[in-house]
Design an enzyme around this catalytic site. Structure first.
Site, PDB file in Angstrom:
ATOM      1  N   ASP A 135       0.844  -1.185   0.000  1.00  0.00           N
ATOM      2  CA  ASP A 135       0.000   0.000   0.000  1.00  0.00           C
ATOM      3  C   ASP A 135       0.886   1.244   0.000  1.00  0.00           C
ATOM      4  OD1 ASP A 135       1.108   0.190   2.500  1.00  0.00           O
ATOM      5  OD2 ASP A 135      -0.791   0.291   3.587  1.00  0.00           O
ATOM      6  N   ASP A 192       1.518   4.677   2.275  1.00  0.00           N
ATOM      7  CA  ASP A 192       1.212   5.299   3.562  1.00  0.00           C
ATOM      8  C   ASP A 192       1.647   6.758   3.522  1.00  0.00           C
ATOM      9  OD1 ASP A 192       0.596   2.685   4.967  1.00  0.00           O
ATOM     10  OD2 ASP A 192       2.657   2.296   4.350  1.00  0.00           O
ATOM     11  N   ASP A 207      -3.310   4.806   2.548  1.00  0.00           N
ATOM     12  CA  ASP A 207      -3.695   5.303   3.867  1.00  0.00           C
ATOM     13  C   ASP A 207      -3.274   6.760   3.977  1.00  0.00           C
ATOM     14  OD1 ASP A 207      -4.769   2.961   4.756  1.00  0.00           O
ATOM     15  OD2 ASP A 207      -3.041   2.349   5.956  1.00  0.00           O
TER      16      ASP A 207
HETATM   17  P1  UTP Z   1       2.187  -1.218   6.533  1.00  0.00           P
HETATM   18  O1  UTP Z   1       1.254  -2.275   6.992  1.00  0.00           O
HETATM   19  O2  UTP Z   1       1.749  -0.402   5.376  1.00  0.00           O
HETATM   20  O3  UTP Z   1       3.586  -1.922   6.260  1.00  0.00           O
HETATM   21  O4  UTP Z   1       2.448  -0.289   7.775  1.00  0.00           O
HETATM   22  P2  UTP Z   1       4.813  -1.513   5.353  1.00  0.00           P
HETATM   23  O5  UTP Z   1       5.998  -1.657   6.208  1.00  0.00           O
HETATM   24  O6  UTP Z   1       4.578  -0.190   4.708  1.00  0.00           O
HETATM   25  O7  UTP Z   1       4.879  -2.649   4.296  1.00  0.00           O
HETATM   26  P3  UTP Z   1       4.074  -2.841   2.925  1.00  0.00           P
HETATM   27  O8  UTP Z   1       5.094  -2.750   1.867  1.00  0.00           O
HETATM   28  O9  UTP Z   1       3.029  -1.771   2.816  1.00  0.00           O
HETATM   29  O10 UTP Z   1       3.484  -4.201   3.041  1.00  0.00           O
HETATM   30  C1  UTP Z   1       3.429   0.733   7.828  1.00  0.00           C
HETATM   31  C2  UTP Z   1       3.650   1.157   9.226  1.00  0.00           C
HETATM   32  O11 UTP Z   1       2.539   1.894   9.703  1.00  0.00           O
HETATM   33  C3  UTP Z   1       2.153   1.446  10.967  1.00  0.00           C
HETATM   34  C4  UTP Z   1       2.606   0.012  11.043  1.00  0.00           C
HETATM   35  O12 UTP Z   1       2.898  -0.328  12.365  1.00  0.00           O
HETATM   36  C5  UTP Z   1       3.822  -0.011  10.184  1.00  0.00           C
HETATM   37  O13 UTP Z   1       4.944   0.191  10.976  1.00  0.00           O
HETATM   38  N1  UTP Z   1       0.689   1.508  11.094  1.00  0.00           N
HETATM   39  C6  UTP Z   1      -0.087   0.884  10.179  1.00  0.00           C
HETATM   40  C7  UTP Z   1       0.148   2.196  12.129  1.00  0.00           C
HETATM   41  O14 UTP Z   1       0.876   2.776  12.953  1.00  0.00           O
HETATM   42  N2  UTP Z   1      -1.201   2.233  12.278  1.00  0.00           N
HETATM   43  C8  UTP Z   1      -2.019   1.603  11.391  1.00  0.00           C
HETATM   44  O15 UTP Z   1      -3.238   1.665  11.549  1.00  0.00           O
HETATM   45  C9  UTP Z   1      -1.450   0.920  10.310  1.00  0.00           C
HETATM   46 MN    MN Z   2       2.779   0.248   3.629  1.00  0.00          MN
END
Ligand code: UTP
Ligand code: MN
Length: 514
Positions: free
Chosen positions: A345, A347, A438
């Site tokens: 995804d 972020d 997100d």
């Molecule tokens: P991700 O699940 O997107 O993982 O969360 P990532 O490391 O980016 O890996 P991929 O490539 O997308 O699979 C990113 C970070 O955001 C935090 C998670 O703990 C993770 O460290 N996070 C995610 C939050 O703090 N709150 C949330 O609701 C979701």
């Molecule tokens: Mn991610």
């Protein structure tokens, strides 16, 4: 502080003499910093290769600094390169978890023709004989992931690459499969134990060759040890293979890959006898809005998001944000900030330097994106701990942020994505892809905490919070750092300051791949 929120990632490369400066604007692969060994290559060939790599968007340093991730040499043995590194750089060689990958020129030439860093394979890696005394010295592996450097291309690809190295990758994969299976069974503790063991292996700057090598490592429990032993001895673990092939594991994996479906829902469907996506449709399984969107875009959402797709989304969101709040910034976090080339995804953190200005921004941005046809799905949560409809949207209420946030699915169209469409040679009309995004809006004073929290990896974050609680009597989340004994909040203007509060060495994002 502003330096922490650039719209576009730039890296400053500080080459040592005699190489000219790396053009700052032209670094396409953050997290990959090359250093070419002059010995045997010669100065002029090294200068030529350096210029070539930089033209292709690689960052190349002149000496072996802390930032170097890939050391490339030609016709040298591993030991010779280690010697060269000792003499040509500031970094100590072989400190736990801190060494770069030692590579043959073949990795470099393949990467140049691919136009991007290719995956490090066994055949690219130089062999370094590890002596008994180094074996003793190397065993100081820190207990918490936030005290360790964990690069993306982990160090077991660096040393003696024989069957054993491949086996170790096998055992790490095996441990991660066990962690996943444990989650599917509802055993969170067991899952954590396997994840931690895998994460320790990833941080090692050396290859595990025998059980003896594990004796001084933290976080490797009895069960993990048994699995590693099986993999070391037989090349695979029967227990893990059974899990991998079990109908339950495969079905659970399949269902939990649907956006909006967590372990609970997947488990219920499995209990009801459902096994495939068509089963869900045939049995009219009750799906909430997120899950319906997840099913509709199943294929797209399970194909990796590339860096350029993520960048395209940053641009669109930046444009949207600018319209409503001048001076607001959008920052790409998550795996991409750690140097990953692909992710599941995108972020994004949004903030504005005048605290309070960001209030109400998200809903305007979402409405605009929606009106422009960028959104296939969205669901916003307003500054609350409000529970999600399903446990998936991946975090439990206890760890849920209180930011304004939006879980969305973007539609990347040819308009936003023209460059790639041309590269793929596909017609604009077919150039559409659903991508999970997100969006999180944070007040400026909380930005460094949000950035640290959202950069991940999950193992890194988990250990960071555990370290705070157990070792420092502090509570860290994506908003604040609180000292439970002094009963004060500790403010920070950058990630570095948070590490300082915790008495930890700063770990750069590309070393947080625990
Ligand atoms: P991700 O699940 O997107 O993982 O969360 P990532 O490391 O980016 O890996 P991929 O490539 O997308 O699979 C990113 C970070 O955001 C935090 C998670 O703990 C993770 O460290 N996070 C995610 C939050 O703090 N709150 C949330 O609701 C979701
Ligand atoms: Mn991610």
């Amino acid at each position: 502080m502003m330096s922490e929120i650039p719209v576009k990632k730039k890296r400053q490369c500080q080459p040592g003499p005699p190489l000219p400066a790396n053009p700052e604007d032209h670094v396409c692969f953050p997290g990959v910093v090359l250093c070419l060994v002059e010995k045997r290559m010669g100065a002029s060939r090294r200068a030529f290769l350096t210029a070539l790599a930089r033209r292709k968007g690689f960052c190349v340093e002149g000496a072996n600094s802390e930032r170097v991730t890939h050391v490339v040499s030609e016709g040298n043995s591993g030991e010779e390169v280690v010697e060269w590194m000792k003499r040509n750089g500031s970094r100590s060689v072989g400190a736990a978890g801190s060494g770069p990958a030692l590579l043959d020129l073949s990795w470099f030439t393949e990467s140049m023709s691919a136009g991007q860093p290719v995956e490090i394979k066994a055949r690219h890696c130089l062999t370094v004989t590890v002596h008994e005394e180094t074996l003793q010295g190397r065993c100081q592996v820190a207990a918490y992931a936030c005290q360790r450097h964990t690069p993306l291309a982990h160090k077991n690809q660096q040393l003696t690459v024989t069957r054993l190295n491949l086996i170790l990758e096998g055992s790490q994969g095996a441990l991660e499969a066990m962690a996943e299976e444990s989650l599917f069974c509802g055993s969170e503790g067991r899952s954590l134990a396997f994840s931690r063991a895998a994460s320790v292996l990833k941080s090692l700057p050396w290859t595990v060759r025998s059980l003896k090598d594990l004796s001084s490592l933290p976080g490797i429990g009895e069960h993990s040890r048994r699995i590693i032993q099986e993999v070391l001895e037989d090349g695979a673990s029967a227990e893990v293979e059974n899990v991998r092939q079990s109908e339950r594991y495969q079905t659970m994996k399949h269902f939990t890959k649907i956006f909006g479906v967590g372990v609970k829902t997947a488990g219920r469907w499995y209990q009801e006898g459902l096994r495939t996506i068509s089963d869900l449709q045939a049995h009219h399984a009750k799906l909430n809005n997120a899950q319906q969107a997840g099913l509709l875009h199943y294929r797209d959402l399970n194909s990796p998001v590339t860096c350029s797709e993520a960048e395209a989304i940053v641009q669109v969101v930046q444009k949207a944000v600018e319209q409503f709040l001048h001076g607001a910034s959008v920052m790409l976090t998550g795996g991409f900030r750690r140097g990953k080339q692909t992710g599941h995804d995108v972020d994004l953190l949004i903030t504005h330097p005048t605290e309070g200005q960001e209030v109400g921004l998200l809903s305007k941005v979402i409405s605009w994106l929606d009106s422009q046809g960028f959104l296939l799905y969205h669901s916003t949560y307003r500054n609350t701990l409000q529970a999600l409809e399903d446990e998936e949207l991946s975090v439990s209420a206890a760890t849920m942020d209180r930011f304004d946030r939006c879980f969305s699915i973007f539609r990347l169209s040819s308009m936003t994505w023209e460059h790639d469409c041309e590269l793929n040679g596909s017609g604009g009309a077919h150039c559409r892809k659903a991508v999970r995004v997100d969006l999180v809006v944070t007040p400026y004073s909380q930005f460094p905490f949000a950035l640290l929290g959202w950069t991940g990896s999950k193992n890194f974050e988990r250990d960071l919070r555990r370290f705070c609680k157990r070792e420092k009597k502090m509570v860290l989340n994506s908003h604040t750092l609180y000292h439970t004994e002094k009963k004060i909040f500790l403010s920070a203007a950058s990630e570095e300051e948070i590490f300082q509060h915790l008495g930890l060495d700063f770990i750069p994002p590309e070393q947080r791949n625990a």
